[in-house]
Design an enzyme around this catalytic site. Structure first.
Site, PDB file in Angstrom:
ATOM      1  N   SER A   1       8.383   4.208  -0.148  1.00  0.00           N
ATOM      2  CA  SER A   1       7.246   3.508  -0.738  1.00  0.00           C
ATOM      3  C   SER A   1       7.152   3.788  -2.238  1.00  0.00           C
ATOM      4  O   SER A   1       6.878   2.882  -3.041  1.00  0.00           O
ATOM      5  CB  SER A   1       5.961   3.949  -0.043  1.00  0.00           C
ATOM      6  OG  SER A   1       4.873   3.227  -0.544  1.00  0.00           O
TER       7      SER A   1
ATOM      8  N   THR B   1       0.859  -1.185   0.000  1.00  0.00           N
ATOM      9  CA  THR B   1       0.000   0.000   0.000  1.00  0.00           C
ATOM     10  C   THR B   1       0.892   1.231   0.000  1.00  0.00           C
ATOM     11  O   THR B   1       1.913   1.269   0.676  1.00  0.00           O
ATOM     12  CB  THR B   1      -1.030  -0.009   1.152  1.00  0.00           C
ATOM     13  OG1 THR B   1      -1.860   1.146   1.020  1.00  0.00           O
ATOM     14  CG2 THR B   1      -0.391  -0.017   2.527  1.00  0.00           C
ATOM     15  N   GLU B   2       0.497   2.214  -0.814  1.00  0.00           N
ATOM     16  CA  GLU B   2       1.379   3.360  -1.079  1.00  0.00           C
ATOM     17  C   GLU B   2       1.746   4.126   0.180  1.00  0.00           C
ATOM     18  O   GLU B   2       2.789   4.769   0.241  1.00  0.00           O
ATOM     19  CB  GLU B   2       0.720   4.306  -2.084  1.00  0.00           C
ATOM     20  CG  GLU B   2      -0.530   5.000  -1.528  1.00  0.00           C
ATOM     21  CD  GLU B   2      -1.260   5.848  -2.555  1.00  0.00           C
ATOM     22  OE1 GLU B   2      -0.978   5.720  -3.748  1.00  0.00           O
ATOM     23  OE2 GLU B   2      -2.134   6.634  -2.144  1.00  0.00           O
ATOM     24  N   ASN B   3       0.854   4.064   1.185  1.00  0.00           N
ATOM     25  CA  ASN B   3       1.136   4.800   2.405  1.00  0.00           C
ATOM     26  C   ASN B   3       2.085   4.047   3.333  1.00  0.00           C
ATOM     27  O   ASN B   3       2.102   4.285   4.536  1.00  0.00           O
ATOM     28  CB  ASN B   3      -0.169   5.175   3.128  1.00  0.00           C
ATOM     29  CG  ASN B   3      -1.130   4.035   3.303  1.00  0.00           C
ATOM     30  OD1 ASN B   3      -1.281   3.196   2.413  1.00  0.00           O
ATOM     31  ND2 ASN B   3      -1.785   3.959   4.436  1.00  0.00           N
TER      32      ASN B   3
END
Lengths: 231, 221
Positions: free
Chosen positions: A113, A71-73
């Protein structure tokens, strides 16, 4: 796998259309589309499912697939949505939905990320779209409407960075026009980045030579191409 | 400079000037330093440029700063959300300027600022409206866009624990932009849930070393 027939703006001769298999009796709903995407994700892949509908793909990954969700976060090995007592405001997915962590999870900051994406370390990402061109251009962040507030998030980074970009969407807009187009009219997210398009009506491979029909749902390839031609 | 342990959030944000660029950590509400933003509203600095992933959620935190009329410009990747009504209203009235930046480019521009990199070529956004007017260059057969560093006068970030030297650890996905923002501003202020003694954090687990952190305030709620 299936016979190669070019459609949508780069229509080839109809001779091969009859060989494209129809593999479902009717159009697919979003869960069936997600299951189809999940089927095509190689075991052991590192995968980002964006936000919204593509996150349904996680529910259909077979147990033991070894697929690791990014997940990008800032997390790898993201688990399913958090329920009840599991909800933790410090642990969400890219859509800000509370999620859980799986054993082997890792956290990292935003620059790392996105370095992971841009650096080509993600095998697959699955995104939604407003429009996709037959050659794989993607438009999914802005309708271009004057009163719309644009929001891009990580879509451009994913489209540019993931090794393979799959798109999951309905094939036709509410007004009946095709969202698979010869050339996008909405503002672009990325150029020639989408390799596979999953829709409720059919699955296509996209590339420099155009869109290639792999399978259809609830209609024959010939009927579908005719509808696309009209759209 | 030695990290200062502040008594309260008001002391932690003292001295922020009008017209400052303020980096605000958080992804949605995860990692959002709400107590520092509330203190900044009381402090009164205005005409601010805010750099943050989102443009406020609900009516608290960044949304409250926007509602107080203190923000001239927002630099972010994802302003529009189900609960971004404060920003949406101001934007539609032309009362706040928006610079939209792809999320990874936003992070990397701050990383570059903190790492002393003059600019960098990035493939994200090539051929899209967000690359319009920017210098491009072909590198290894692929087009790249030239992107410049993004520096803050102040960074307000949320972390989990700090020691008295300003070393920080974060919790889960609330880490997000904190570590990179901590490198990219002249004055870095961290709101943490707990301040511990020097030596109590595992040095192997420190994410943001204290060299980057100017002020720490404990907010326990």
């Amino acid at each position: 796998m299936s016979t190669r027939t070019l459609v949508a703006g780069v229509l080839a001769g109809p001779a091969d259309l009859d060989a494209v298999p129809t593999t479902a009796p009717g159009p697919l709903d979003k869960h069936a589309m997600a299951a189809l995407v999940a089927r095509d994700i190689p075991a052991g892949s590192f995968v980002n499912l964006g936000i919204g509908q593509p996150t349904l793909v996680a529910d259909h990954l077979p147990a033991g697939s070894g697929v690791v969700l990014h997940t990008e976060n800032g997390m790898l090995n993201m688990g399913p949505a958090a329920l009840g007592d599991e909800v933790d405001p410090d642990l969400t997915n890219a859509g800000k939905v509370p999620v859980t962590e799986l054993p082997g999870a890792a956290y990292f900051h935003h620059a790392d990320s996105f370095a992971m994406m841009r650096g080509g370390h993600l095998d697959v990402c699955v995104l939604g779209a407003f429009q996709v061109s037959a050659r794989g251009d993607l438009a999914n962040w802005h309708t271009g409407a004057p009163d719309a507030i644009p929001a891009v998030g990580g879509a451009m980074d994913l489209a540019t960075g993931a090794r393979q970009v799959f798109v999951m969407m309905t094939l036709f807009a509410k007004d009946g026009t095709s969202k698979l187009v010869p050339s996008c009219t909405y503002p672009l997210t990325g150029l020639a980045c989408v390799s596979r398009l999953y829709t409720d009506q059919a699955v296509f491979d996209l590339g420099p030579d155009g869109a290639v029909l792999r399978e259809t749902f609830g209609c024959s390839a010939r009927e579908l191409v005719e509808r696309l031609g009209r759209g | 400079m030695t990290t200062v342990l502040c008594a309260d959030p008001d002391e932690a944000v003292a001295g922020v000037g009008d017209g400052s660029t303020v980096l605000v950590g958080g992804f949605g509400m995860a990692g959002m330093p709400v107590a520092l933003i509330d203190a900044l509203i009381r402090q009164g600095a205005t005409d601010l440029t805010v750099v943050s992933n989102n443009a406020g959620n609900g009516d608290t935190g960044l949304a409250a700063l926007l509602a107080a009329g203190r923000v001239r410009k927002v630099v972010c990747s994802f302003p529009r959300q189900a609960d971004s009504w404060v920003f949406d209203g101001l934007y539609r009235q032309g009362r706040v300027e928006l610079e939209l930046v792809p999320q990874g480019t936003l992070a990397e521009r701050m990383r570059a600022a903190g790492a002393g990199i003059g600019a960098f070529y990035c493939p994200t956004g090539v051929g899209t409206p967000l690359a319009e007017g920017k210098e491009t260059r072909e590198i290894d057969g692929r087009s790249h866009v030239l992107e410049y560093p993004l520096r803050g006068d102040v960074a307000l970030i949320g972390a989990y624990r700090a020691d008295r030297m300003g070393n920080l650890v974060y919790r889960k996905t609330a880490r997000n932009f904190g570590p990179v923002m901590a490198t990219a501003a002249t004055t870095v202020v961290a709101q943490v849930r707990e301040v511990v003694d020097v030596g109590a954090l595992d040095p192997e687990a420190v994410v943001t070393p204290g060299i980057y952190v100017d002020r720490v305030v404990e907010v326990t709620s």
